[in-house]
Design a protein around this motif. Structure first.
Motif, short mmCIF file in Angstrom:
data_model
loop_
_atom_site.label_atom_id
_atom_site.label_comp_id
_atom_site.label_asym_id
_atom_site.label_seq_id
_atom_site.Cartn_x
_atom_site.Cartn_y
_atom_site.Cartn_z
N LEU A 163 -2.17 6.13 -8.92
CA LEU A 163 -2.59 6.36 -7.54
C LEU A 163 -4.11 6.39 -7.44
O LEU A 163 -4.70 5.79 -6.54
CB LEU A 163 -2.00 7.68 -7.03
CG LEU A 163 -2.43 8.11 -5.63
CD1 LEU A 163 -1.94 7.11 -4.58
CD2 LEU A 163 -1.90 9.50 -5.31
N GLU A 164 -4.76 7.10 -8.36
CA GLU A 164 -6.22 7.19 -8.35
C GLU A 164 -6.85 5.82 -8.54
O GLU A 164 -7.87 5.49 -7.91
CB GLU A 164 -6.68 8.15 -9.44
CG GLU A 164 -6.34 9.61 -9.15
CD GLU A 164 -6.64 10.53 -10.33
OE1 GLU A 164 -6.82 10.00 -11.45
OE2 GLU A 164 -6.70 11.75 -10.13
N SER A 165 -6.24 4.99 -9.39
CA SER A 165 -6.74 3.64 -9.60
C SER A 165 -6.60 2.79 -8.35
O SER A 165 -7.51 2.08 -7.94
CB SER A 165 -6.00 2.99 -10.77
OG SER A 165 -6.42 1.65 -10.96
N VAL A 166 -5.43 2.88 -7.70
CA VAL A 166 -5.18 2.10 -6.49
C VAL A 166 -6.09 2.52 -5.35
O VAL A 166 -6.62 1.70 -4.60
CB VAL A 166 -3.70 2.23 -6.08
CG1 VAL A 166 -3.47 1.70 -4.66
CG2 VAL A 166 -2.81 1.48 -7.06
N LEU A 167 -6.32 3.82 -5.23
CA LEU A 167 -7.15 4.33 -4.13
C LEU A 167 -8.64 4.22 -4.45
O LEU A 167 -9.48 4.43 -3.56
CB LEU A 167 -6.80 5.79 -3.83
CG LEU A 167 -5.37 6.05 -3.34
CD1 LEU A 167 -5.16 7.53 -3.10
CD2 LEU A 167 -5.09 5.26 -2.07
N GLY A 168 -8.97 3.92 -5.71
CA GLY A 168 -10.37 3.79 -6.07
C GLY A 168 -11.08 5.11 -6.21
O GLY A 168 -12.31 5.18 -6.08
N THR A 169 -10.32 6.17 -6.49
CA THR A 169 -10.94 7.50 -6.58
C THR A 169 -11.28 7.89 -8.00
O THR A 169 -12.03 8.84 -8.23
CB THR A 169 -9.99 8.56 -6.00
OG1 THR A 169 -8.73 8.49 -6.69
CG2 THR A 169 -9.77 8.33 -4.52
N LYS A 170 -10.73 7.17 -9.00
CA LYS A 170 -11.04 7.52 -10.39
C LYS A 170 -10.64 6.36 -11.30
O LYS A 170 -9.52 5.90 -11.27
CB LYS A 170 -10.27 8.77 -10.82
CG LYS A 170 -10.54 9.18 -12.27
CD LYS A 170 -9.71 10.41 -12.63
CE LYS A 170 -9.94 10.81 -14.09
NZ LYS A 170 -9.12 11.97 -14.47
N GLY A 171 -11.59 5.89 -12.08
CA GLY A 171 -11.31 4.86 -13.07
C GLY A 171 -10.74 3.59 -12.47
O GLY A 171 -9.96 2.90 -13.11
N SER A 172 -11.12 3.29 -11.23
CA SER A 172 -10.53 2.12 -10.59
C SER A 172 -11.40 0.89 -10.85
O SER A 172 -12.56 0.98 -11.19
CB SER A 172 -10.41 2.35 -9.08
OG SER A 172 -11.70 2.49 -8.51
N ARG A 173 -10.79 -0.26 -10.68
CA ARG A 173 -11.55 -1.50 -10.73
C ARG A 173 -10.98 -2.42 -9.67
O ARG A 173 -9.79 -2.50 -9.46
CB ARG A 173 -11.44 -2.15 -12.11
CG ARG A 173 -10.02 -2.52 -12.52
CD ARG A 173 -10.04 -3.12 -13.92
NE ARG A 173 -8.70 -3.50 -14.35
CZ ARG A 173 -8.12 -4.64 -14.03
NH1 ARG A 173 -8.74 -5.49 -13.25
NH2 ARG A 173 -6.90 -4.92 -14.47
#
Length: 304
Positions: free
Chosen positions: A240-250
């Protein structure tokens, strides 16, 4: 005659074009899913479709003839999240908790995001295909079938009729059940199943040995909602954090500009997941027609 000569002959006859058109229509209706256990209704360009199916009893060794599955499927800056929701197992779900925070923020724009990201309800049963005009090769086959609350309500209504002069039937019974005439039509841009109805009760087949053979062909429903089929809370949270760009996203190399074109999604979106997304998207018209199923009260409960 050589294969090339056959190819030229087919070209003159126009048979290749006919085959290609049929295959494209099939892909558009099935979403390219590779799981051949599942059956779905084929609709025409106007979103109209018709088939006759029979809901089957619980598989051998299982208690219920259906399972209920909650899932999430939406896109964020970091790609898609397409996962089963842990609330299916009566466990806490980080996606639902996130949506709860958005809803209870009191900000209208956040509430709109929560609506778009809410969990989707799907039921799954085994069915016997009695009649499938668009795909007659499916007739006589046993498949899994995903459906929404609208059709489930029709099943419930058959078991618990509203009026005294209506006879209660068990739609999952081999002998006293009834065929279900599945009728889809386009209403205000959404696929609508209101016209679907049960036929008069009758045995599915007159031969008990044949019925037993069908029963043994059924797919396990319990394994579809087994804990092993779900990501852990932490795995879902990380995704979820990756998809939302809130943590460790690219961000994706290719932006997905249209929901119907998700080929640019990141590599973790496998073919199976793409098929699942298409399945969820095609059934979303059912969910849109079933807005009486209100997730917003669920968000409020999570905040308590």
């Amino acid at each position: 005659m050589s294969n090339f000569a056959n190819l030229k002959k087919q070209s003159k006859l126009g048979s290749l074009t006919e085959k290609l058109v049929k295959e494209v229509e099939k892909m558009n209706n099935t979403g390219g899913s590779t799981d051949e256990r599942f059956w779905s209704l084929t609709v025409d360009k106007s979103q109209n479709g018709y088939a006759v199916i029979r809901f089957l009893p619980a598989p051998d060794g299982e208690d219920l003839p259906f399972v209920k599955l909650y899932s999430h499927a939406f896109q964020g800056p970091g790609g898609w999240i397409i996962d089963s929701c842990l609330t299916t197992l009566n466990q806490k779900c980080p996606v639902c908790e996130h949506n709860s925070g958005l809803w209870n923020s009191g900000i209208d724009s956040n509430k709109e995001i929560a609506r778009k990201q809410k969990r989707k309800l799907t039921y799954i049963s085994n069915i016997y295909v009695v009649k499938d005009p668009a795909n007659p090769e499916n007739e006589g086959g046993v498949f899994l079938y995903k459906f929404g609350k609208k059709i489930f309500d029709k099943l419930t209504a058959a078991m618990q009729p509203e009026f005294e002069d209506e006879e209660s039937i068990d739609p999952f019974d081999f002998w006293k059940g009834a065929n279900f005439k599945l009728k889809a039509k386009n209403v205000a841009g959404y696929r609508n199943y209101d016209s679907s109805e049960f036929a008069a009760p009758s045995p599915l087949l007159d031969d008990d040995d044949a019925l037993e053979a069908l029963w043994k062909k059924q797919n396990s429903l319990a394994e579809l909602v087994a804990p092993s089929q779900f990501k852990s809370y932490e795995e879902l949270k990380t995704r979820l954090e990756s998809v939302l760009g809130t943590k460790g996203s690219r961000r994706m190399d290719e932006e997905v500009n249209d929901e119907d074109d998700y080929r640019g999604s990141e590599p973790s979106l496998t073919e199976d997941l793409r098929g699942e997304l298409s399945s969820l998207k095609s059934s979303r018209s059912v969910a849109s027609d079933d807005e009486d199923f209100d997730e917003l009260s669920y968000f409020a409960r999570l905040a308590e």
